[in-house]
Design a protein around this motif. Structure first.
Motif, PDB file in Angstrom:
ATOM      1  N   PHE A   1       0.843  -1.183   0.000  1.00 13.62           N
ATOM      2  CA  PHE A   1       0.000   0.000   0.000  1.00 13.62           C
ATOM      3  C   PHE A   1       0.882   1.238   0.000  1.00 13.62           C
ATOM      4  CE2 PHE A   1      -2.508  -3.305   2.002  1.00 13.62           C
ATOM      5  CZ  PHE A   1      -3.721  -3.185   1.370  1.00 13.62           C
ATOM      6  N   PHE A   2       0.605   2.150  -0.908  1.00 16.99           N
ATOM      7  CA  PHE A   2       1.309   3.427  -0.950  1.00 16.99           C
ATOM      8  C   PHE A   2       0.400   4.493  -0.353  1.00 16.99           C
ATOM      9  CE2 PHE A   2       3.339   1.016  -4.314  1.00 16.99           C
ATOM     10  CZ  PHE A   2       4.673   1.334  -4.164  1.00 16.99           C
ATOM     11  N   ALA A   3       0.868   5.143   0.692  1.00 16.98           N
ATOM     12  CA  ALA A   3       0.137   6.248   1.309  1.00 16.98           C
ATOM     13  C   ALA A   3       0.941   7.517   1.034  1.00 16.98           C
ATOM     14  CB  ALA A   3      -0.026   6.025   2.806  1.00 16.98           C
ATOM     15  N   GLU A   4       0.430   8.338   0.153  1.00 17.03           N
ATOM     16  CA  GLU A   4       1.166   9.536  -0.236  1.00 17.03           C
ATOM     17  C   GLU A   4       0.591  10.777   0.455  1.00 17.03           C
ATOM     18  OE1 GLU A   4       3.092   8.383  -4.434  1.00 17.03           O
ATOM     19  OE2 GLU A   4       1.119   9.303  -4.563  1.00 17.03           O
ATOM     20  N   THR A   5       1.501  11.578   0.964  1.00  9.27           N
ATOM     21  CA  THR A   5       1.142  12.791   1.665  1.00  9.27           C
ATOM     22  C   THR A   5       1.776  13.973   0.952  1.00  9.27           C
ATOM     23  OG1 THR A   5       1.107  11.578   3.752  1.00  9.27           O
ATOM     24  CG2 THR A   5       1.286  13.958   3.894  1.00  9.27           C
ATOM     25  N   SER A   6       0.971  14.959   0.667  1.00 13.28           N
ATOM     26  CA  SER A   6       1.510  16.140  -0.013  1.00 13.28           C
ATOM     27  C   SER A   6       2.457  16.901   0.913  1.00 13.28           C
ATOM     28  CB  SER A   6       0.379  17.060  -0.464  1.00 13.28           C
ATOM     29  OG  SER A   6      -0.261  17.630   0.667  1.00 13.28           O
ATOM     30  N   HIS A   7       3.301  17.703   0.340  1.00 11.16           N
ATOM     31  CA  HIS A   7       4.291  18.443   1.114  1.00 11.16           C
ATOM     32  C   HIS A   7       3.667  19.446   2.070  1.00 11.16           C
ATOM     33  CE1 HIS A   7       7.592  17.423  -2.008  1.00 11.16           C
ATOM     34  NE2 HIS A   7       7.507  16.513  -1.070  1.00 11.16           N
ATOM     35  N   GLU A   8       2.446  19.844   1.826  1.00 11.81           N
ATOM     36  CA  GLU A   8       1.793  20.771   2.746  1.00 11.81           C
ATOM     37  C   GLU A   8       1.233  20.050   3.974  1.00 11.81           C
ATOM     38  OE1 GLU A   8      -2.620  21.175   0.809  1.00 11.81           O
ATOM     39  OE2 GLU A   8      -0.980  22.232  -0.150  1.00 11.81           O
ATOM     40  N   ASN A   9       1.225  18.726   3.943  1.00 10.65           N
ATOM     41  CA  ASN A   9       0.706  17.930   5.060  1.00 10.65           C
ATOM     42  C   ASN A   9       1.794  17.102   5.736  1.00 10.65           C
ATOM     43  OD1 ASN A   9      -2.032  18.723   4.736  1.00 10.65           O
ATOM     44  ND2 ASN A   9      -2.155  17.388   2.958  1.00 10.65           N
ATOM     45  N   TRP A  10       3.031  17.521   5.600  1.00  8.98           N
ATOM     46  CA  TRP A  10       4.150  16.769   6.159  1.00  8.98           C
ATOM     47  C   TRP A  10       5.172  17.771   6.696  1.00  8.98           C
ATOM     48  CZ3 TRP A  10       8.691  15.094   2.738  1.00  8.98           C
ATOM     49  CH2 TRP A  10       9.632  14.370   3.468  1.00  8.98           C
ATOM     50  N   ALA A  11       5.660  17.529   7.887  1.00 10.50           N
ATOM     51  CA  ALA A  11       6.647  18.417   8.495  1.00 10.50           C
ATOM     52  C   ALA A  11       7.801  17.605   9.061  1.00 10.50           C
ATOM     53  CB  ALA A  11       6.015  19.250   9.608  1.00 10.50           C
ATOM     54  N   LYS A  12       8.967  18.216   9.087  1.00  6.34           N
ATOM     55  CA  LYS A  12      10.155  17.607   9.678  1.00  6.34           C
ATOM     56  C   LYS A  12      10.936  18.733  10.341  1.00  6.34           C
ATOM     57  CE  LYS A  12      14.334  15.029   8.502  1.00  6.34           C
ATOM     58  NZ  LYS A  12      15.103  14.436   7.401  1.00  6.34           N
ATOM     59  N   GLY A  13      11.347  18.511  11.554  1.00  5.43           N
ATOM     60  CA  GLY A  13      12.108  19.532  12.264  1.00  5.43           C
ATOM     61  C   GLY A  13      11.303  20.801  12.494  1.00  5.43           C
ATOM     62  N   GLY A  14       9.984  20.664  12.570  1.00  2.09           N
ATOM     63  CA  GLY A  14       9.131  21.809  12.833  1.00  2.09           C
ATOM     64  C   GLY A  14       8.802  22.658  11.617  1.00  2.09           C
ATOM     65  N   GLU A  15       9.237  22.221  10.435  1.00  2.00           N
ATOM     66  CA  GLU A  15       8.971  22.980   9.213  1.00  2.00           C
ATOM     67  C   GLU A  15       8.236  22.110   8.203  1.00  2.00           C
ATOM     68  OE1 GLU A  15      12.402  24.840   7.529  1.00  2.00           O
ATOM     69  OE2 GLU A  15      13.169  25.435   9.487  1.00  2.00           O
ATOM     70  N   LEU A  16       7.232  22.709   7.563  1.00  2.50           N
ATOM     71  CA  LEU A  16       6.501  21.986   6.527  1.00  2.50           C
ATOM     72  C   LEU A  16       7.410  21.717   5.335  1.00  2.50           C
ATOM     73  CD1 LEU A  16       3.078  23.866   6.482  1.00  2.50           C
ATOM     74  CD2 LEU A  16       3.527  21.559   7.333  1.00  2.50           C
ATOM     75  N   ALA A  17       7.244  20.561   4.737  1.00  5.01           N
ATOM     76  CA  ALA A  17       8.053  20.200   3.585  1.00  5.01           C
ATOM     77  C   ALA A  17       7.852  21.172   2.432  1.00  5.01           C
ATOM     78  CB  ALA A  17       7.733  18.779   3.136  1.00  5.01           C
ATOM     79  N   VAL A  18       6.654  21.730   2.320  1.00  5.09           N
ATOM     80  CA  VAL A  18       6.399  22.696   1.234  1.00  5.09           C
ATOM     81  C   VAL A  18       7.299  23.924   1.357  1.00  5.09           C
ATOM     82  CG1 VAL A  18       4.519  23.962   2.385  1.00  5.09           C
ATOM     83  CG2 VAL A  18       4.541  23.751  -0.097  1.00  5.09           C
ATOM     84  N   ASP A  19       7.731  24.231   2.565  1.00  3.90           N
ATOM     85  CA  ASP A  19       8.617  25.380   2.787  1.00  3.90           C
ATOM     86  C   ASP A  19      10.077  25.059   2.528  1.00  3.90           C
ATOM     87  OD1 ASP A  19       6.418  26.942   3.490  1.00  3.90           O
ATOM     88  OD2 ASP A  19       6.571  26.368   5.597  1.00  3.90           O
ATOM     89  N   TRP A  20      10.450  23.794   2.495  1.00  3.29           N
ATOM     90  CA  TRP A  20      11.847  23.421   2.250  1.00  3.29           C
ATOM     91  C   TRP A  20      12.301  23.872   0.888  1.00  3.29           C
ATOM     92  CZ3 TRP A  20      11.348  17.583   3.784  1.00  3.29           C
ATOM     93  CH2 TRP A  20      11.071  17.493   5.160  1.00  3.29           C
ATOM     94  N   LYS A  21      11.437  23.850  -0.075  1.00  6.20           N
ATOM     95  CA  LYS A  21      11.811  24.223  -1.451  1.00  6.20           C
ATOM     96  C   LYS A  21      12.170  25.695  -1.555  1.00  6.20           C
ATOM     97  CE  LYS A  21       8.857  20.689  -3.430  1.00  6.20           C
ATOM     98  NZ  LYS A  21       7.721  20.399  -4.273  1.00  6.20           N
ATOM     99  N   LYS A  22      11.679  26.496  -0.628  1.00  7.53           N
ATOM    100  CA  LYS A  22      11.905  27.935  -0.661  1.00  7.53           C
ATOM    101  C   LYS A  22      13.285  28.322  -0.133  1.00  7.53           C
ATOM    102  CE  LYS A  22       7.013  28.905  -0.177  1.00  7.53           C
ATOM    103  NZ  LYS A  22       5.963  29.460   0.685  1.00  7.53           N
ATOM    104  N   GLN A  23      13.929  27.386   0.570  1.00  4.48           N
ATOM    105  CA  GLN A  23      15.218  27.705   1.201  1.00  4.48           C
ATOM    106  C   GLN A  23      16.374  27.487   0.270  1.00  4.48           C
ATOM    107  OE1 GLN A  23      15.316  25.350   4.767  1.00  4.48           O
ATOM    108  NE2 GLN A  23      13.578  26.418   5.644  1.00  4.48           N
TER     109      GLN A  23
END
Length: 63
Positions: A41-63
């Motif tokens: 089973f593949f459970a895919e989560t968009s970058h706006e619904n996933w965080a690591k180190g207190g930051e959303l993954a969608v924001d990682w691309k901006k750095q």
């Protein structure tokens, strides 16, 4: 019957197809079972619904 759940950010169908094949082959060889016995089973989560180190993954691309 092995059941594998993969949680990840979205990937292409081709990548998931290849991974499913490789995981299935590993179980077939290690457990000596038929490929039909393996479920994945593949459970895919968009970058706006996933965080690591207190930051959303969608924001990682901006750095």
């Amino acid at each position: 019957m092995p059941i594998v759940t993969i949680q990840q950010s979205p990937r292409s169908v081709e990548m998931k197809r290849e991974l499913a094949h490789k995981i299935t082959e590993a179980f077939v060889q290690a457990y000596e079972i038929s490929p039909e016995a393996v479920q994945i089973f593949f459970a895919e989560t968009s970058h706006e619904n996933w965080a690591k180190g207190g930051e959303l993954a969608v924001d990682w691309k901006k750095q």
